[in-house]
Write a protein that holds these residues in place. Structure first.
Motif, short mmCIF file in Angstrom:
data_model
loop_
_atom_site.label_atom_id
_atom_site.label_comp_id
_atom_site.label_asym_id
_atom_site.label_seq_id
_atom_site.Cartn_x
_atom_site.Cartn_y
_atom_site.Cartn_z
N TYR A 240 0.78 -1.03 0.10
CA TYR A 240 -0.22 0.00 0.07
C TYR A 240 0.84 1.18 0.03
O TYR A 240 0.43 2.22 -0.47
N ARG A 245 -1.00 5.22 -5.62
CA ARG A 245 -2.30 4.94 -5.84
C ARG A 245 -2.69 5.14 -7.23
O ARG A 245 -3.38 4.41 -8.03
N VAL A 248 -1.60 1.94 -9.04
CA VAL A 248 -2.75 0.78 -8.81
C VAL A 248 -3.90 0.99 -9.53
O VAL A 248 -4.06 0.01 -9.97
N ARG A 249 -4.20 2.27 -9.59
CA ARG A 249 -5.47 2.73 -10.45
C ARG A 249 -5.26 1.98 -12.03
O ARG A 249 -6.23 1.57 -12.61
N GLN A 256 -4.73 -5.79 -8.71
CA GLN A 256 -5.17 -4.94 -7.82
C GLN A 256 -5.65 -5.64 -6.56
O GLN A 256 -5.35 -5.46 -5.81
N TRP A 261 -5.89 -4.95 -2.49
CA TRP A 261 -6.99 -4.04 -2.70
C TRP A 261 -8.40 -4.62 -2.96
O TRP A 261 -9.21 -4.62 -4.11
N LEU A 280 -10.24 3.28 -5.72
CA LEU A 280 -9.41 3.22 -6.76
C LEU A 280 -10.44 3.58 -8.09
O LEU A 280 -9.69 4.28 -9.19
#
Length: 282
Positions: A240, A245, A248-249, A256, A261, A280
Protein backbone atom coordinates in the motif's frame (compact mmCIF):
# COMPACT_ATOMS: atom_id res chain seq x y z
CA UNK A 1 -15.64 5.29 -12.78
CA UNK A 2 -17.00 1.76 -12.65
CA UNK A 3 -20.67 0.98 -12.34
CA UNK A 4 -21.81 -0.46 -9.02
CA UNK A 5 -22.78 -3.61 -10.90
CA UNK A 6 -19.08 -4.39 -11.31
CA UNK A 7 -19.00 -5.20 -7.61
CA UNK A 8 -21.90 -7.64 -7.55
CA UNK A 9 -24.39 -7.59 -4.67
CA UNK A 10 -22.04 -8.05 -1.73
CA UNK A 11 -22.18 -5.05 0.68
CA UNK A 12 -18.37 -5.04 0.80
CA UNK A 13 -18.14 -4.81 -2.96
CA UNK A 14 -16.74 -8.15 -4.02
CA UNK A 15 -16.56 -8.43 -7.78
CA UNK A 16 -18.64 -10.44 -10.19
CA UNK A 17 -15.61 -12.72 -10.55
CA UNK A 18 -15.99 -13.61 -6.85
CA UNK A 19 -19.59 -14.60 -7.44
CA UNK A 20 -18.64 -16.80 -10.39
CA UNK A 21 -15.54 -18.48 -8.95
CA UNK A 22 -15.99 -18.10 -5.20
CA UNK A 23 -13.15 -16.46 -3.31
CA UNK A 24 -10.44 -17.59 -5.72
CA UNK A 25 -8.81 -15.48 -8.41
CA UNK A 26 -7.86 -18.46 -10.57
CA UNK A 27 -10.29 -20.47 -12.65
CA UNK A 28 -11.28 -24.00 -11.54
CA UNK A 29 -10.35 -25.42 -14.94
CA UNK A 30 -6.82 -23.98 -14.61
CA UNK A 31 -6.35 -25.59 -11.21
CA UNK A 32 -7.55 -28.90 -12.65
CA UNK A 33 -5.22 -28.62 -15.68
CA UNK A 34 -2.25 -27.92 -13.43
CA UNK A 35 -2.93 -30.84 -11.07
CA UNK A 36 0.46 -32.53 -11.81
CA UNK A 37 2.40 -29.37 -10.98
CA UNK A 38 0.31 -28.78 -7.86
CA UNK A 39 1.02 -32.33 -6.74
CA UNK A 40 4.78 -31.96 -7.33
CA UNK A 41 4.85 -28.73 -5.31
CA UNK A 42 3.16 -30.52 -2.42
CA UNK A 43 5.36 -33.61 -2.60
CA UNK A 44 8.81 -32.24 -3.54
CA UNK A 45 8.39 -28.69 -2.24
CA UNK A 46 9.14 -27.08 -5.61
CA UNK A 47 8.15 -27.26 -9.28
CA UNK A 48 9.47 -25.68 -12.50
CA UNK A 49 7.26 -24.47 -15.33
CA UNK A 50 9.35 -24.11 -18.52
CA UNK A 51 8.52 -21.70 -21.34
CA UNK A 52 6.16 -19.64 -19.20
CA UNK A 53 7.11 -16.48 -21.12
CA UNK A 54 7.23 -15.70 -24.82
CA UNK A 55 10.47 -14.26 -26.26
CA UNK A 56 8.70 -10.89 -26.62
CA UNK A 57 7.61 -10.90 -22.97
CA UNK A 58 11.09 -11.93 -21.88
CA UNK A 59 12.69 -9.05 -23.78
CA UNK A 60 10.28 -6.52 -22.28
CA UNK A 61 10.84 -7.76 -18.72
CA UNK A 62 14.62 -7.81 -19.13
CA UNK A 63 14.54 -4.22 -20.39
CA UNK A 64 12.30 -3.13 -17.51
CA UNK A 65 14.53 -4.77 -14.90
CA UNK A 66 17.70 -3.38 -16.47
CA UNK A 67 16.21 0.13 -16.18
CA UNK A 68 15.55 -0.43 -12.47
CA UNK A 69 18.96 -2.04 -11.90
CA UNK A 70 20.70 1.02 -13.36
CA UNK A 71 19.77 2.88 -10.18
CA UNK A 72 20.35 -0.03 -7.77
CA UNK A 73 23.63 -0.77 -6.01
CA UNK A 74 24.74 -4.03 -4.46
CA UNK A 75 22.97 -5.28 -1.35
CA UNK A 76 24.40 -4.30 2.02
CA UNK A 77 24.64 -7.70 3.73
CA UNK A 78 26.17 -11.09 3.06
CA UNK A 79 22.75 -12.76 3.22
CA UNK A 80 21.22 -10.46 0.59
CA UNK A 81 24.38 -10.58 -1.51
CA UNK A 82 27.21 -8.09 -1.61
CA UNK A 83 27.56 -8.75 -5.35
CA UNK A 84 23.81 -8.91 -5.95
CA UNK A 85 21.52 -6.12 -7.10
CA UNK A 86 18.24 -6.51 -5.24
CA UNK A 87 15.71 -3.74 -6.04
CA UNK A 88 12.50 -3.75 -4.01
CA UNK A 89 8.99 -2.53 -4.75
CA UNK A 90 9.06 -3.73 -8.36
CA UNK A 91 5.27 -3.64 -8.58
CA UNK A 92 5.46 0.15 -8.55
CA UNK A 93 8.76 0.54 -10.41
CA UNK A 94 8.33 -1.61 -13.51
CA UNK A 95 5.05 -2.34 -15.25
CA UNK A 96 6.90 -4.92 -17.31
CA UNK A 97 6.71 -7.32 -14.35
CA UNK A 98 2.94 -7.05 -13.91
CA UNK A 99 2.22 -10.08 -16.13
CA UNK A 100 4.52 -12.16 -13.93
CA UNK A 101 2.71 -11.29 -10.70
CA UNK A 102 -0.69 -12.10 -12.20
CA UNK A 103 0.37 -15.07 -14.34
CA UNK A 104 -2.71 -17.34 -14.37
CA UNK A 105 -0.78 -20.61 -14.01
CA UNK A 106 1.23 -19.31 -11.04
CA UNK A 107 -1.86 -17.89 -9.33
CA UNK A 108 -3.74 -21.16 -9.86
CA UNK A 109 -0.93 -23.27 -8.37
CA UNK A 110 -0.52 -20.93 -5.39
CA UNK A 111 -4.24 -20.90 -4.61
CA UNK A 112 -4.50 -24.66 -4.92
CA UNK A 113 -1.45 -25.27 -2.74
CA UNK A 114 -2.57 -22.97 0.05
CA UNK A 115 -6.28 -23.76 -0.43
CA UNK A 116 -7.05 -20.17 0.46
CA UNK A 117 -7.30 -16.63 -0.82
CA UNK A 118 -3.85 -15.24 -1.64
CA UNK A 119 -2.07 -11.92 -2.00
CA UNK A 120 1.31 -10.61 -3.07
CA UNK A 121 3.74 -10.60 -0.16
CA UNK A 122 6.77 -9.08 -1.93
CA UNK A 123 8.04 -8.41 -5.42
CA UNK A 124 11.80 -7.97 -5.78
CA UNK A 125 14.61 -9.05 -8.08
CA UNK A 126 18.03 -10.62 -7.71
CA UNK A 127 20.77 -10.03 -10.27
CA UNK A 128 23.78 -12.13 -9.29
CA UNK A 129 27.14 -10.89 -10.53
CA UNK A 130 30.27 -13.03 -10.89
CA UNK A 131 31.88 -13.68 -7.51
CA UNK A 132 28.61 -13.79 -5.58
CA UNK A 133 28.84 -16.64 -2.99
CA UNK A 134 25.98 -19.01 -2.36
CA UNK A 135 23.32 -17.72 0.01
CA UNK A 136 22.72 -19.34 3.37
CA UNK A 137 19.89 -21.85 3.11
CA UNK A 138 16.69 -20.62 4.69
CA UNK A 139 12.90 -20.87 4.65
CA UNK A 140 10.78 -18.01 3.37
CA UNK A 141 7.98 -18.47 5.88
CA UNK A 142 10.33 -18.32 8.87
CA UNK A 143 9.25 -14.78 9.78
CA UNK A 144 5.78 -16.06 10.68
CA UNK A 145 6.07 -17.02 14.34
CA UNK A 146 4.18 -20.30 14.18
CA UNK A 147 5.33 -23.69 15.46
CA UNK A 148 6.31 -26.41 12.98
CA UNK A 149 4.69 -28.19 11.36
CA UNK A 150 1.98 -25.86 10.07
CA UNK A 151 -0.25 -25.50 7.02
CA UNK A 152 1.30 -23.85 3.93
CA UNK A 153 1.53 -20.11 4.51
CA UNK A 154 3.31 -18.89 1.40
CA UNK A 155 4.64 -19.81 -2.03
CA UNK A 156 7.72 -18.19 -3.54
CA UNK A 157 8.55 -17.89 -7.22
CA UNK A 158 11.61 -16.92 -9.22
CA UNK A 159 11.39 -16.05 -12.90
CA UNK A 160 14.53 -16.81 -14.90
CA UNK A 161 15.35 -13.87 -17.18
CA UNK A 162 18.62 -15.59 -18.13
CA UNK A 163 19.44 -19.27 -18.30
CA UNK A 164 19.92 -20.50 -14.73
CA UNK A 165 22.90 -22.83 -14.42
CA UNK A 166 25.00 -24.29 -11.61
CA UNK A 167 27.80 -21.98 -12.74
CA UNK A 168 25.96 -18.64 -12.71
CA UNK A 169 23.95 -19.12 -9.51
CA UNK A 170 20.95 -21.30 -10.23
CA UNK A 171 18.78 -21.43 -7.11
CA UNK A 172 19.67 -24.06 -4.53
CA UNK A 173 16.81 -26.19 -3.18
CA UNK A 174 16.62 -29.20 -0.89
CA UNK A 175 13.88 -31.44 -2.33
CA UNK A 176 11.43 -32.64 0.30
CA UNK A 177 12.85 -30.45 3.07
CA UNK A 178 9.45 -28.82 3.62
CA UNK A 179 8.04 -32.04 5.08
CA UNK A 180 7.31 -32.22 8.82
CA UNK A 181 9.94 -34.95 9.23
CA UNK A 182 12.66 -32.66 7.79
CA UNK A 183 12.73 -29.79 10.25
CA UNK A 184 16.52 -29.53 10.52
CA UNK A 185 18.54 -27.81 7.76
CA UNK A 186 19.65 -30.59 5.36
CA UNK A 187 22.34 -28.62 3.50
CA UNK A 188 24.12 -31.69 2.20
CA UNK A 189 21.19 -32.51 -0.09
CA UNK A 190 20.96 -29.10 -1.80
CA UNK A 191 20.87 -29.09 -5.60
CA UNK A 192 21.09 -26.31 -8.19
CA UNK A 193 17.90 -25.86 -10.19
CA UNK A 194 18.93 -25.28 -13.80
CA UNK A 195 16.26 -23.86 -16.10
CA UNK A 196 16.17 -21.89 -19.34
CA UNK A 197 15.28 -18.22 -19.54
CA UNK A 198 11.53 -17.74 -19.54
CA UNK A 199 10.95 -20.45 -16.94
CA UNK A 200 9.52 -19.98 -13.47
CA UNK A 201 10.16 -22.04 -10.35
CA UNK A 202 7.67 -22.18 -7.48
CA UNK A 203 8.52 -23.46 -4.01
CA UNK A 204 6.60 -23.66 -0.80
CA UNK A 205 7.62 -21.25 1.96
CA UNK A 206 8.71 -24.14 4.20
CA UNK A 207 11.33 -25.45 1.73
CA UNK A 208 15.02 -24.97 2.53
CA UNK A 209 16.60 -23.06 -0.36
CA UNK A 210 19.01 -20.21 -1.22
CA UNK A 211 20.59 -18.38 -4.09
CA UNK A 212 23.40 -20.29 -5.76
CA UNK A 213 27.00 -19.10 -6.19
CA UNK A 214 27.90 -17.26 -9.38
CA UNK A 215 31.31 -18.74 -10.14
CA UNK A 216 31.28 -17.72 -13.80
CA UNK A 217 33.88 -15.36 -15.21
CA UNK A 218 31.56 -12.76 -16.72
CA UNK A 219 27.91 -13.93 -16.71
CA UNK A 220 25.20 -12.21 -14.68
CA UNK A 221 22.04 -14.05 -13.62
CA UNK A 222 18.83 -11.99 -13.55
CA UNK A 223 15.73 -13.21 -11.77
CA UNK A 224 12.46 -11.69 -10.54
CA UNK A 225 11.33 -12.99 -7.16
CA UNK A 226 7.63 -12.86 -6.26
CA UNK A 227 6.24 -14.16 -2.97
CA UNK A 228 2.57 -14.93 -2.35
CA UNK A 229 0.96 -15.57 1.02
CA UNK A 230 -2.47 -16.25 2.45
CA UNK A 231 -4.53 -13.10 2.11
CA UNK A 232 -5.15 -12.78 5.86
CA UNK A 233 -1.43 -12.71 6.72
CA UNK A 234 0.77 -9.63 6.97
CA UNK A 235 2.58 -8.94 3.68
CA UNK A 236 6.37 -8.95 3.87
CA UNK A 237 6.52 -5.82 1.70
CA UNK A 238 3.96 -3.08 2.39
CA UNK A 239 2.32 -2.86 -1.02
CA UNK A 240 0.00 0.00 0.00
CA UNK A 241 2.97 2.32 0.59
CA UNK A 242 5.39 0.81 -1.94
CA UNK A 243 3.05 1.35 -4.90
CA UNK A 244 1.55 4.82 -5.48
CA UNK A 245 -2.23 4.80 -5.77
CA UNK A 246 -2.14 6.33 -9.28
CA UNK A 247 -0.16 3.31 -10.44
CA UNK A 248 -2.53 0.90 -8.67
CA UNK A 249 -5.44 2.53 -10.54
CA UNK A 250 -3.82 1.53 -13.85
CA UNK A 251 -3.42 -2.12 -12.85
CA UNK A 252 -5.77 -4.79 -14.17
CA UNK A 253 -8.36 -5.77 -11.57
CA UNK A 254 -6.73 -9.13 -10.85
CA UNK A 255 -3.46 -7.41 -9.95
CA UNK A 256 -5.22 -4.86 -7.76
CA UNK A 257 -6.74 -7.73 -5.82
CA UNK A 258 -3.43 -9.55 -5.52
CA UNK A 259 -1.86 -6.35 -4.19
CA UNK A 260 -4.43 -6.38 -1.37
CA UNK A 261 -7.05 -3.96 -2.65
CA UNK A 262 -10.08 -6.12 -1.92
CA UNK A 263 -12.07 -7.56 0.96
CA UNK A 264 -10.79 -10.90 2.23
CA UNK A 265 -13.05 -13.48 3.81
CA UNK A 266 -16.12 -12.10 5.51
CA UNK A 267 -14.87 -8.60 6.29
CA UNK A 268 -11.09 -8.06 6.33
CA UNK A 269 -9.66 -5.03 4.60
CA UNK A 270 -12.73 -2.84 4.11
CA UNK A 271 -12.69 0.98 4.21
CA UNK A 272 -15.71 2.80 5.64
CA UNK A 273 -17.59 -0.47 5.45
CA UNK A 274 -16.98 -0.88 1.72
CA UNK A 275 -14.46 -2.43 -0.63
CA UNK A 276 -11.16 -0.54 -1.04
CA UNK A 277 -11.58 -1.07 -4.78
CA UNK A 278 -14.06 1.83 -4.70
CA UNK A 279 -11.23 4.16 -3.65
CA UNK A 280 -9.47 3.32 -6.92
CA UNK A 281 -12.53 3.91 -9.09
CA UNK A 282 -13.52 7.34 -7.80
Amino acid sequence: MRADGDYGRDPFGKSVQDAEYGDRISRPEDRERLAPQIRQLAEQGYVVIPDALTPEQLDAIRSGLDDVNNGTGFARSAFLGEKTQRPYGLLGKSRAVWPLAAHPDVVAICEAHMEDQIQLSSLTAATLHPGQPAQTLHRDDGFYNLPDPHAPLSVSTIWALDDFTAENGGTLVVPGSHAPAALAEPAARAINVEMPAGSVMLWTGALWHGGGANVSANVIRRGVIILYCRAWLRQQENQYLAVPRDIVRDMPRVLQRLAGWWVVGAAMGFVEGRSPLRLLDH
